[in-house]
Design a protein around this motif. Structure first.
Motif, mmCIF file in Angstrom:
data_model
loop_
_atom_site.group_PDB
_atom_site.id
_atom_site.type_symbol
_atom_site.label_atom_id
_atom_site.label_comp_id
_atom_site.label_asym_id
_atom_site.label_seq_id
_atom_site.Cartn_x
_atom_site.Cartn_y
_atom_site.Cartn_z
ATOM 1 N N ASP A 191 57.419 63.739 -1.574
ATOM 2 C CA ASP A 191 56.680 62.473 -1.531
ATOM 3 C C ASP A 191 55.503 62.645 -0.577
ATOM 4 O O ASP A 191 55.683 62.849 0.627
ATOM 5 N N LEU A 192 54.270 62.571 -1.128
ATOM 6 C CA LEU A 192 53.063 62.789 -0.325
ATOM 7 C C LEU A 192 52.335 61.493 0.010
ATOM 8 O O LEU A 192 51.374 61.506 0.796
ATOM 9 N N ILE A 193 52.756 60.389 -0.570
ATOM 10 C CA ILE A 193 52.048 59.119 -0.376
ATOM 11 C C ILE A 193 52.163 58.677 1.091
ATOM 12 O O ILE A 193 53.241 58.718 1.693
ATOM 13 N N GLY A 194 50.990 58.287 1.617
ATOM 14 C CA GLY A 194 50.934 57.839 3.003
ATOM 15 C C GLY A 194 50.605 58.957 3.974
ATOM 16 O O GLY A 194 50.394 58.696 5.166
ATOM 17 N N GLN A 195 50.551 60.212 3.483
ATOM 18 C CA GLN A 195 50.252 61.334 4.363
ATOM 19 C C GLN A 195 48.751 61.649 4.305
ATOM 20 O O GLN A 195 48.087 61.392 3.302
ATOM 21 N N PRO A 196 48.224 62.264 5.380
ATOM 22 C CA PRO A 196 46.797 62.626 5.379
ATOM 23 C C PRO A 196 46.494 63.634 4.278
ATOM 24 O O PRO A 196 47.144 64.681 4.178
ATOM 25 N N ILE A 228 47.281 57.946 -1.696
ATOM 26 C CA ILE A 228 47.782 56.670 -2.190
ATOM 27 C C ILE A 228 48.477 56.820 -3.561
ATOM 28 O O ILE A 228 49.170 55.910 -4.008
ATOM 29 N N GLN A 229 48.279 57.994 -4.199
ATOM 30 C CA GLN A 229 48.957 58.237 -5.477
ATOM 31 C C GLN A 229 49.013 59.744 -5.715
ATOM 32 O O GLN A 229 48.133 60.497 -5.288
ATOM 33 N N GLN A 230 50.075 60.201 -6.407
ATOM 34 C CA GLN A 230 50.238 61.632 -6.640
ATOM 35 C C GLN A 230 50.780 61.900 -8.045
ATOM 36 O O GLN A 230 51.418 61.038 -8.646
ATOM 37 N N LYS A 231 50.468 63.087 -8.534
ATOM 38 C CA LYS A 231 51.002 63.534 -9.835
ATOM 39 C C LYS A 231 51.164 65.055 -9.777
ATOM 40 O O LYS A 231 50.188 65.744 -9.455
ATOM 41 N N PRO A 232 52.365 65.566 -10.017
ATOM 42 C CA PRO A 232 53.620 64.901 -10.403
ATOM 43 C C PRO A 232 54.147 63.980 -9.298
ATOM 44 O O PRO A 232 53.854 64.168 -8.127
ATOM 45 N N GLN A 233 54.961 63.077 -9.694
ATOM 46 C CA GLN A 233 55.545 62.147 -8.757
ATOM 47 C C GLN A 233 56.655 62.829 -7.963
ATOM 48 O O GLN A 233 57.175 63.870 -8.333
ATOM 49 N N ALA A 234 56.998 62.204 -6.859
ATOM 50 C CA ALA A 234 58.055 62.753 -6.003
ATOM 51 C C ALA A 234 59.369 62.886 -6.781
ATOM 52 O O ALA A 234 59.749 61.994 -7.549
#
Length: 250
Positions: A191-196, A228-234
């Motif tokens: 999960d990368l959301i919220g990270q720099p 704020i968004q990533q792909k692939p998802q966590a």
């Protein structure tokens, strides 16, 4: 008159006697000629022998066999053969069972054995290059297998059988294995959301993952430069060949 009859009778008797002698001489002469021809015929036949079987024998064995028959062995040529060992007789002229006069030659064809070719080194070459190399050496390409391997460049030969330098026969086949590259490792997408975003991208590239150019967009309440968004998802399965897409706050 009586004397004339006596003279004539005496002449006829003498003539008859000479005729008998001439006939006897002629008969004896014919008998002598027939006897001579018969003797000559038997003499000629007596100098004929039956050619023995030489195929499969060595040159020295064939020579000894022919000497016993009063014949002479002559090597006419040599040829490669996969069936007859080297140094053994492959064929003969005339063939076995032929009647031949003594002191005549029997021509033989000697085997050079199975033709051997050195197997070339195919490791590191492409499939096409391997085919061309084998064709030049009069070898045939056998089974071609494909597999992921820890070593070797993708689409190149990483293994061959028989190995290079081996001596093979006139029509051998060489089996090859072509690499599909290293076996892919799979990871669980974090999960990368919220990270720099800058820190995430730097770390991902350092570990061999692919990061696409981020997409920047405004997001209320989030400071700039945060994922704020990533792909692939966590939680999704991820390999190092997959591309990671990030949306970053502006």
């Amino acid at each position: 008159m009586a004397n004339e009859y006596q003279v004539m009778e005496t002449k006829q008797t003498a003539l008859s006697r000479w005729s008998g002698i001439v006939l006897m001489v002629a008969i004896l002469a014919v008998a002598a000629i027939v006897s001579a021809l018969t003797a000559m015929r038997f003499a000629i036949r007596g100098r004929e022998v039956v050619v023995p079987t030489l195929v499969g024998k060595t040159e020295s064995e064939g020579q000894k066999i022919l000497e016993q028959q009063g014949l002479i062995l002559k090597v006419s040529s040599k040829r490669f053969s996969a069936d007859i060992p080297e140094g053994h007789i492959l064929d003969q002229i005339p063939e076995r069972g032929t009647h031949l006069k003594t002191n005549r030659s029997v021509k033989v064809l000697l085997s050079l054995g199975d033709r051997k070719y050195a197997v070339p080194n195919l490791v590191g070459t492409s499939l096409r290059a391997a085919q061309l190399t084998l064709a030049q050496r009069r070898l045939a390409l056998g089974k071609t297998l494909y597999s992921h391997t820890p070593e070797g460049e993708p689409s190149t030969v990483v293994y061959q059988s028989p190995s290079s330098g081996s001596l093979e026969g006139s029509d051998p086949t060489v089996q090859i294995l072509i690499s599909l590259g290293p076996t892919e490792q799979y990871f669980v997408m974090p999960d990368l959301i919220g990270q720099p975003a800058e820190l995430v991208a730097s770390k991902a590239r350092a570990e061999g993952f692919k990061i696409a150019k981020p997409t920047f967009r405004k997001y209320p309440g989030i400071e700039p430069g945060v994922v704020i968004q990533q792909k692939p998802q966590a939680g999704y399965r991820l390999s190092k060949s997959d591309l990671i897409l990030l949306d970053v706050s502006q």
